[in-house]
Design a protein around this motif. Structure first.
Motif, PDB file in Angstrom:
ATOM      1  N   GLN A  10      19.342 -11.477 -38.241  1.00 43.17           N
ATOM      2  CA  GLN A  10      18.889 -10.562 -39.292  1.00 43.17           C
ATOM      3  C   GLN A  10      18.472  -9.205 -38.731  1.00 43.17           C
ATOM      4  OE1 GLN A  10      15.955 -12.571 -41.811  1.00 43.17           O
ATOM      5  NE2 GLN A  10      17.744 -13.132 -43.007  1.00 43.17           N
ATOM      6  N   ASP A  20       9.271   7.692 -38.459  1.00 37.96           N
ATOM      7  CA  ASP A  20       8.546   6.794 -39.366  1.00 37.96           C
ATOM      8  C   ASP A  20       9.542   6.398 -40.447  1.00 37.96           C
ATOM      9  OD1 ASP A  20       6.647   5.212 -40.472  1.00 37.96           O
ATOM     10  OD2 ASP A  20       5.468   6.828 -41.342  1.00 37.96           O
ATOM     11  N   GLY A  25      10.687   3.193 -41.097  1.00 39.08           N
ATOM     12  CA  GLY A  25      10.692   1.810 -41.584  1.00 39.08           C
ATOM     13  C   GLY A  25      11.473   0.859 -40.699  1.00 39.08           C
ATOM     14  N   LEU A  26      12.134   1.402 -39.689  1.00 38.59           N
ATOM     15  CA  LEU A  26      12.929   0.557 -38.788  1.00 38.59           C
ATOM     16  C   LEU A  26      12.294   0.435 -37.413  1.00 38.59           C
ATOM     17  CD1 LEU A  26      16.515   1.942 -39.541  1.00 38.59           C
ATOM     18  CD2 LEU A  26      15.606  -0.293 -40.229  1.00 38.59           C
ATOM     19  N   ASN A  27      11.776   1.565 -36.911  1.00 45.51           N
ATOM     20  CA  ASN A  27      11.335   1.621 -35.522  1.00 45.51           C
ATOM     21  C   ASN A  27       9.838   1.891 -35.415  1.00 45.51           C
ATOM     22  OD1 ASN A  27      14.088   1.699 -34.121  1.00 45.51           O
ATOM     23  ND2 ASN A  27      14.280   3.358 -35.623  1.00 45.51           N
ATOM     24  N   PRO A  28       9.105   1.056 -34.668  1.00 45.64           N
ATOM     25  CA  PRO A  28       7.718   1.406 -34.368  1.00 45.64           C
ATOM     26  C   PRO A  28       7.700   2.729 -33.591  1.00 45.64           C
ATOM     27  CG  PRO A  28       8.213  -0.856 -33.680  1.00 45.64           C
ATOM     28  CD  PRO A  28       9.512  -0.205 -34.032  1.00 45.64           C
ATOM     29  N   ASP A  65      14.480 -13.149 -36.309  1.00 46.43           N
ATOM     30  CA  ASP A  65      15.778 -13.783 -36.092  1.00 46.43           C
ATOM     31  C   ASP A  65      16.830 -12.734 -35.706  1.00 46.43           C
ATOM     32  OD1 ASP A  65      18.320 -15.031 -36.587  1.00 46.43           O
ATOM     33  OD2 ASP A  65      17.213 -16.566 -37.700  1.00 46.43           O
ATOM     34  N   MET A 120      10.828 -17.756 -38.308  1.00 41.73           N
ATOM     35  CA  MET A 120      10.443 -16.500 -38.948  1.00 41.73           C
ATOM     36  C   MET A 120      11.538 -15.901 -39.830  1.00 41.73           C
ATOM     37  SD  MET A 120       8.171 -14.408 -36.207  1.00 41.73           S
ATOM     38  CE  MET A 120       8.999 -12.931 -36.727  1.00 41.73           C
ATOM     39  N   ALA A 121      12.733 -16.479 -39.786  1.00 39.24           N
ATOM     40  CA  ALA A 121      13.865 -15.890 -40.497  1.00 39.24           C
ATOM     41  C   ALA A 121      13.524 -15.616 -41.964  1.00 39.24           C
ATOM     42  CB  ALA A 121      15.067 -16.810 -40.407  1.00 39.24           C
ATOM     43  N   LYS A 142       5.568   2.541 -41.123  1.00 38.65           N
ATOM     44  CA  LYS A 142       6.325   1.756 -42.109  1.00 38.65           C
ATOM     45  C   LYS A 142       6.959   0.528 -41.475  1.00 38.65           C
ATOM     46  CE  LYS A 142       7.655   5.855 -44.750  1.00 38.65           C
ATOM     47  NZ  LYS A 142       8.717   6.869 -44.580  1.00 38.65           N
ATOM     48  N   ALA A 143       7.345   0.650 -40.192  1.00 38.36           N
ATOM     49  CA  ALA A 143       8.050  -0.465 -39.536  1.00 38.36           C
ATOM     50  C   ALA A 143       7.169  -1.704 -39.376  1.00 38.36           C
ATOM     51  CB  ALA A 143       8.589  -0.012 -38.182  1.00 38.36           C
ATOM     52  N   GLU A 145      10.770 -14.915 -43.346  1.00 35.63           N
ATOM     53  CA  GLU A 145       9.740 -13.906 -43.629  1.00 35.63           C
ATOM     54  C   GLU A 145      10.245 -12.475 -43.454  1.00 35.63           C
ATOM     55  OE1 GLU A 145       5.830 -14.828 -41.802  1.00 35.63           O
ATOM     56  OE2 GLU A 145       6.875 -16.532 -40.948  1.00 35.63           O
ATOM     57  N   VAL A 146      11.326 -12.314 -42.701  1.00 35.89           N
ATOM     58  CA  VAL A 146      11.770 -10.961 -42.361  1.00 35.89           C
ATOM     59  C   VAL A 146      13.005 -10.578 -43.173  1.00 35.89           C
ATOM     60  CG1 VAL A 146      12.508  -9.485 -40.456  1.00 35.89           C
ATOM     61  CG2 VAL A 146      10.955 -11.376 -40.010  1.00 35.89           C
ATOM     62  N   PRO A 147      12.918  -9.481 -43.921  1.00 41.92           N
ATOM     63  CA  PRO A 147      14.097  -9.060 -44.680  1.00 41.92           C
ATOM     64  C   PRO A 147      15.190  -8.579 -43.730  1.00 41.92           C
ATOM     65  CG  PRO A 147      12.414  -7.361 -44.758  1.00 41.92           C
ATOM     66  CD  PRO A 147      11.821  -8.541 -44.046  1.00 41.92           C
ATOM     67  N   PRO A 148      16.454  -8.703 -44.115  1.00 42.68           N
ATOM     68  CA  PRO A 148      17.534  -8.232 -43.241  1.00 42.68           C
ATOM     69  C   PRO A 148      17.357  -6.755 -42.920  1.00 42.68           C
ATOM     70  CG  PRO A 148      18.432  -9.548 -45.035  1.00 42.68           C
ATOM     71  CD  PRO A 148      16.980  -9.303 -45.351  1.00 42.68           C
ATOM     72  N   LYS A 149      17.555  -6.403 -41.672  1.00 40.83           N
ATOM     73  CA  LYS A 149      17.330  -5.030 -41.211  1.00 40.83           C
ATOM     74  C   LYS A 149      18.480  -4.545 -40.361  1.00 40.83           C
ATOM     75  CE  LYS A 149      12.367  -4.519 -40.932  1.00 40.83           C
ATOM     76  NZ  LYS A 149      11.359  -3.742 -40.241  1.00 40.83           N
ATOM     77  N   ARG A 150      19.655  -5.066 -40.562  1.00 39.36           N
ATOM     78  CA  ARG A 150      20.781  -4.649 -39.716  1.00 39.36           C
ATOM     79  C   ARG A 150      20.891  -3.135 -39.715  1.00 39.36           C
ATOM     80  NH1 ARG A 150      23.991  -6.852 -36.588  1.00 39.36           N
ATOM     81  NH2 ARG A 150      24.264  -9.107 -36.612  1.00 39.36           N
ATOM     82  N   GLN A 151      20.992  -2.582 -38.536  1.00 44.06           N
ATOM     83  CA  GLN A 151      21.057  -1.140 -38.444  1.00 44.06           C
ATOM     84  C   GLN A 151      22.517  -0.701 -38.395  1.00 44.06           C
ATOM     85  OE1 GLN A 151      18.353  -0.176 -35.218  1.00 44.06           O
ATOM     86  NE2 GLN A 151      16.699  -0.542 -36.637  1.00 44.06           N
ATOM     87  N   LEU A 201      18.633   3.257 -33.961  1.00 47.28           N
ATOM     88  CA  LEU A 201      17.636   2.587 -33.119  1.00 47.28           C
ATOM     89  C   LEU A 201      16.903   3.581 -32.208  1.00 47.28           C
ATOM     90  CD1 LEU A 201      16.539  -0.231 -32.134  1.00 47.28           C
ATOM     91  CD2 LEU A 201      18.269  -0.092 -30.329  1.00 47.28           C
TER      92      LEU A 201
END
Lengths: 264, 264
Positions: free
Chosen positions: B109, A67, A69-72, B106, A1-2, B178-179, A4-10, A85
């Motif tokens: 990421q 809301d 974009g990082l956390n459900p 991943d 899946m790497a 958004k997440a 498909e997922v954009p980097p999201k380092r928090q 987080l």
């Protein structure tokens, strides 16, 4: 899946205090999170003791935040905010804290220990927290206790007779297993957050079903469970916490005392 | 804790097939594990389909195995054996598999994604698997349904009216956040094991409460949840699995059909 997922380092949360979002007025499920933070000596804030704490809990429960974009969005408290987080679910928060606060064995030495500790915590929460809750609310969590009192009696009697001894026997078996190692702890000869969870569960059940728990303790079949309970209570940081104002009294949360449910 | 715990590195389980230990005859909680293994195309064995499978489940449940100094004994199935590792608890097994089978983003990421996925899986299992189970067994899991039929009616009516829409609305909110990213999935624009869990939960609840679910689907308020359900069912490996003999029929497990509980 790497791919498909954009980097999201928090944002690094290394030195940021933990923030517990939980209802004021009851120890509840939030108490498991507090015990982990207290044992580790971690810096944290807690909506149970902050101005506007209830409003903050409500904003999460009503889905207004986050809301980002990082956390459900979380479904219910307890919720932990740490840097950017935001995570919910008691056993999940404990898993996160356990890995960060040294409350599981070092991953370099015992890489799968986190899954073993997680299983123990989940089992304690299932049998000694969720099931006791359902003893006073067997029909609907949205109804008053008084509207399900007869069913609560029936469920509590079965719980005390069958389920409570079953789960205490299970943890006695874990404590007798080779994997528990030396000393009073569940796994690997050292304290983990699963021990803290079991302590809090036993403490709550002692409050809710004092007659049954006194009888089970006298019976001697679960001696190691009660030894673990004492050993946690005597940890210096836990002892200081239990004597502090931060340790709230049981009231109308998960563990409740109703004389008519106090079966022996 | 590093200094207190002796090294316990287990035999590398990289190329060893997974072994699921679960009761034959019902999809049950084991089904969540099967869906993860099937979607990933992982090699696995399953006591539901092996000679002596029941005896193997019983040996674990009765605490005879393991006592190997590595693994705490499990409380109940599903149990996963992978090399020397033996772990239990559905969400815990999924966490382990998710990290190994590419069913979470991943870690390089999105290092905290596993906690977000775990929270979603735990919430689906709480509200759409454990609660439905308690609808037909509100008083005691050790009693027959017939001995708690009136209470089951009361609990199921409340579940269908209040709890089921609450949890579907929660997951709709997650899918709108958004997440969730692009596409039909809960997090990060790509399938994770939380999507598989929600699929299986929706499938089970559709079997147990067909009238209520048909009405909720027609109502259109949870369109994204039902779209996710379809999207999972159409994954090539899942589709092939659902058509195979390995996909067992619902019977007397978590999801059961009783006409008198089928509230609209």
């Amino acid at each position: 899946m790497a791919s498909e997922v954009p980097p999201k380092r928090q944002k690094s949360a290394k030195d940021v205090p933990y923030h517990l979002i939980y209802w004021p007025g009851i120890p509840g499920r939030g108490e498991h999170v507090r015990l982990a933070l207290e044992e580790a000596g971690a810096e944290y804030t807690d909506t149970a003791f902050t101005d506007g704490g209830v409003d903050e809990v409500l904003a999460y429960v009503q889905g207004k935040i986050p809301d980002d974009g990082l956390n459900p969005p979380p479904c219910a408290p307890p919720i932990l905010k740490h840097g950017d987080l935001v995570i919910s679910q008691t056993p999940n928060i404990l898993l996160y804290l356990g890995n960060r606060l040294g409350l599981v064995p070092d991953a370099d030495q015992d890489p799968d220990a986190m899954y073993k500790i997680n299983a123990l915590a989940l089992t304690a929460l299932d049998g000694l927290s969720n099931e006791p809750h359902d003893c006073h609310h067997p029909i609907a969590s949205g109804l008053y206790y008084e509207d399900q009192k007869e069913e609560a009696k029936r469920r509590s009697e079965d719980y005390v007779k069958n389920r409570l001894p079953k789960f205490l026997s299970y943890f006695e078996r874990v404590l007798e297993s080779k994997a528990s190692g030396d000393g009073p702890w569940l796994y690997g000869g050292a304290l983990t957050y699963a021990d803290l969870v079991l302590f809090q569960c036993v403490d709550g059940v002692k409050f809710m079903f004092p007659k049954a728990m006194a009888k089970l303790e006298r019976g001697g079949k679960h001696a190691k469970v009660f030894q673990l309970y004492q050993a946690v209570a005597e940890r210096p940081k836990i002892k200081a916490y239990l004597q502090s104002d931060r340790r709230q009294k049981y009231s109308n949360g998960i563990y409740r005392y109703y004389e008519e449910l106090d079966f022996a």
